[in-house]
Design an enzyme around this catalytic site. Structure first.
Site, short mmCIF file in Angstrom:
data_model
loop_
_atom_site.label_atom_id
_atom_site.label_comp_id
_atom_site.label_asym_id
_atom_site.label_seq_id
_atom_site.Cartn_x
_atom_site.Cartn_y
_atom_site.Cartn_z
N ARG A 1 0.82 -1.22 0.00
CA ARG A 1 0.00 0.00 0.00
C ARG A 1 0.85 1.26 0.00
O ARG A 1 0.46 2.28 0.59
CB ARG A 1 -0.95 0.03 1.20
CG ARG A 1 -2.03 -1.03 1.16
CD ARG A 1 -3.26 -0.56 0.40
NE ARG A 1 -4.13 -1.69 0.12
CZ ARG A 1 -5.26 -1.95 0.79
NH1 ARG A 1 -5.64 -1.18 1.76
NH2 ARG A 1 -5.98 -3.00 0.46
N ARG B 1 -3.50 6.48 1.08
CA ARG B 1 -4.04 7.69 1.70
C ARG B 1 -3.11 8.36 2.71
O ARG B 1 -3.35 9.50 3.10
CB ARG B 1 -5.38 7.38 2.38
CG ARG B 1 -6.52 7.30 1.38
CD ARG B 1 -7.78 6.78 2.03
NE ARG B 1 -7.62 5.37 2.38
CZ ARG B 1 -8.54 4.66 3.02
NH1 ARG B 1 -9.65 5.22 3.43
NH2 ARG B 1 -8.32 3.37 3.29
N ARG C 1 -6.36 11.28 -6.04
CA ARG C 1 -7.62 10.57 -5.90
C ARG C 1 -8.82 11.52 -5.98
O ARG C 1 -9.83 11.20 -6.59
CB ARG C 1 -7.64 9.82 -4.57
CG ARG C 1 -8.71 8.76 -4.59
CD ARG C 1 -8.93 8.10 -3.28
NE ARG C 1 -10.36 8.13 -3.02
CZ ARG C 1 -10.95 7.52 -2.02
NH1 ARG C 1 -10.22 6.84 -1.16
NH2 ARG C 1 -12.23 7.59 -1.88
N ASP D 1 -6.75 -2.98 -7.68
CA ASP D 1 -7.27 -3.66 -6.51
C ASP D 1 -7.62 -5.10 -6.85
O ASP D 1 -7.97 -5.39 -8.00
CB ASP D 1 -8.52 -2.94 -5.97
CG ASP D 1 -8.84 -3.39 -4.55
OD1 ASP D 1 -8.22 -2.87 -3.61
OD2 ASP D 1 -9.67 -4.31 -4.39
N TYR E 1 -14.78 -12.31 -0.73
CA TYR E 1 -15.50 -11.06 -1.02
C TYR E 1 -16.68 -11.30 -1.95
O TYR E 1 -17.74 -10.69 -1.81
CB TYR E 1 -14.53 -10.03 -1.63
CG TYR E 1 -13.51 -9.51 -0.65
CD1 TYR E 1 -13.82 -8.44 0.20
CD2 TYR E 1 -12.25 -10.07 -0.54
CE1 TYR E 1 -12.90 -7.94 1.10
CE2 TYR E 1 -11.31 -9.58 0.37
CZ TYR E 1 -11.65 -8.53 1.19
OH TYR E 1 -10.74 -8.05 2.10
#
Ligand code: 1CP
Length: 347
Positions: free
Chosen positions: A25, A29, A38, A75, A152
Site C-alpha cells: 500500500r 491515503r 484521488r 485492486d 469477497y
C-alpha cells in the site's frame, strides 16, 4: 550481463548486503499527493481505471522515497467486477459487491474470456509505468488469490472471519469449488496479460489464507497458488512469483516447494528468527515489519527494523511490512524505516 535490479536479484536467490525495499500500500491515503490525485479522479474505482492517474499514484512513492519496486495501482476486487459482479466502495467502510449464495448467482458470472474488456485500462497503466520508471526500479503486478477473492464475492464485503465463504464451502461445495476454479482461471489470464504489458514480477495476495486450517488450507490456498504459478511459469518462464498466504503460521513452512513460488511474503505474526530458520531456508522471503510502526515510529521502529534485517541477513530477503500501511501512517516514519534498512548494513 548480470541482473542489476536488486529486487530481481533477491528473487533469483541472491543474498544482498542491503535488502531491497518496497512497502505494501505504498501508494495510498497516508500520502497527501495520493489524496490529491484521488480527489482529481473522483473516487477509488475511477482512479483504478484511469491509466494516467493510476500510473501517477504508482510513481508518487517512488519519487518520494526511492523504493526498489513499484506496485501497480489497482485492486484485487477488479477481477470479480470483470467476471460480472457489481462492485462499489462505501466511503469510510470499504468494498461492497453483489453476493454469490448459490448456483443461480454463479451461473450469472461471465466467462473468463470476457475479463480483458474490463481490465484493459489496467494493462495500459502497466505499459505507461514500464516507460516511466527509473531503470533500477522493478515493476510488480498482482492479483488476489482465489480464496481471498472468493470471500469477497460470496459475502459481498470484507468479513472478520470469512464466515459466509466457509458456510458455502460446507453447504454447496460444488458451487464453491466452481467459483474457485473460475477465479483461478481468470487470475492466470489476468496475470499473463499484466506480464505482457510490462510487469516483471507478480504477487498473489491471499490475505485471508489464515482462516483456512489443515486440509482446507492445502486444497484452497496451496493448490490454487500452485496452479497459478505453474501456468505462469509455463507461459512466462523467468517471471518471479511472490506468494502471500497471510497469517498462515505453521503453514508457511514448505510453502515455496508446495506452490513453486520464488518468494514467500510474511505477515508480522511470525518472528523473523523463526521464519529465517523455517521458511527462508527454502528461498527468498519478504516482510515482516508490523505496519503500526509507520504510525508510532521512534526507537521501537528502529529496533524492530534492525532485528528483521539481521534475522534475514543470511539469505535472500526483500524488506517490507507484514501488511499494508494504514491511512494514519506518517511519511516521516516510512523514511526512518528506509534509512534504518539502508544504514543497517553498517550498524
Ligand atoms: O480509499 C482509498 O483510496 C482506497 C483504499 C485502497 C487502496 C489504496 C483500496 C480499497 N485498495 C487500494 C489499493 C490496493 N489494494 C493495492 C495497490 C498497490 C499497493 O500500493 O500496495 C493492492 C495491492 C491492494 C490489494 C488488496 N485489496 C487486498 C490484498 C492486500 C491486503 O491489504 O490484504 C485486499 C484484501 C483488497 C480489498 C480492499 N480494497 C480496498 C480495501 C479497503 C480493501 C479491504 C476491504 C476489507 O476487507 O474490508
Amino acid at each position: 550481463m548480470g541482473q542489476q535490479k536488486t529486487i530481481l536479484r533477491a528473487l533469483a536467490g541472491e543474498t544482498l548486503d542491503v535488502p531491497p525495499i518496497w512497502m505494501m500500500r505504498q501508494a495510498g491515503r497516508y500520502l497527501p499527493e495520493y489524496r490529491a490525485t484521488r480527489a482529481e479522479a473522483g473516487d477509488f474505482l475511477s482512479l483504478c481505471y484511469n491509466p494516467e492517474l493510476a500510473a501517477e499514484v504508482t510513481l508518487q512513492p517512488i519519487r518520494r522515497f526511492g523504493f526498489d519496486a513499484a506496485i501497480l495501482f489497482a485492486d484485487i476486487l477488479l477481477v470479480p467486477q470483470a467476471l460480472g459482479a457489481d462492485l462499489w466502495f462505501v466511503t469510510g467502510e470499504g468494498p461492497r459487491l453483489s453476493t454469490i449464495t448459490g448456483d443461480a448467482d454463479f451461473a450469472r458470472l461471465k466467462p473468463v474470456s470476457d475479463i480483458h474488456e474490463t481490465l484493459n485500462p489496467i494493462y495500459e497503466t502497466l505499459r505507461i509505468l514500464s516507460g516511466a520508471l527509473p531503470r533500477e526500479t522493478t515493476l510488480i503486478g498482482f492479483a488476489g488469490a482465489p480464496w481471498t477473492v472468493a470471500t469477497y464475492m460470496i459475502a459481498g464485503r470484507g468479513t472478520p472471519d470469512q464466515a459466509p465463504a466457509h458456510a458455502l464451502m460446507t453447504q454447496n461445495t460444488a458451487v464453491f469449488e466452481a467459483l474457485l476454479a473460475r477465479i483461478t482461471e481468470a487470475t492466470i489470464e489476468y496475470l499473463c496479460a499484466q506480464i505482457e504489458a510490462g510487469a516483471e514480477v507478480v504477487k498473489i495476495f491471499d490475505s485471508w489464507a489464515g482462516s483456512l486450517k489443515g486440509a482446507a488450507f492445502d486444497k484452497y490456498a496451496l493448490a490454487p497458488a500452485r496452479e497459478i504459478t505453474a501456468a505462469l511459469k509455463a507461459r512466462h518462464p523467468g517471471i518471479p512469483v511472490i506468494g502471500f498466504p497471510r497469517e498462515a503460521g505453521e503453514k508457511y513452512i514448505g510453502f515455496h516447494q508446495a506452490t513453486g513460488v520464488d518468494c514467500v511474503a510474511l505477515d508480522n505474526s511470525v518472528d523473523p528468527e523463526w521464519a529465517a530458520a523455517n521458511v527462508q531456508i527454502d528461498g527468498c522471503v519478504q516482510g515482516n515489519l508490523a505496519s503500526r510502526h509507520m504510525v508510532t515510529g521512534g526507537e521501537a521502529l528502529v529496533s524492530d527494523t534492525r532485528r528483521i534485517v539481521k534475522a534475514f541477513s543470511g539469505g535472500p530477503h526483500i524488506f517490507n511490512l507484514g501488511h499494508g500501511i494504514t491511512p494514519d501512517g506518517d511519511p516521516d516514519n516510512v523514511q526512518l524505516m528506509i534509512d534504518t534498512v539502508r544504514e543497517g548494513a553498517s550498524a
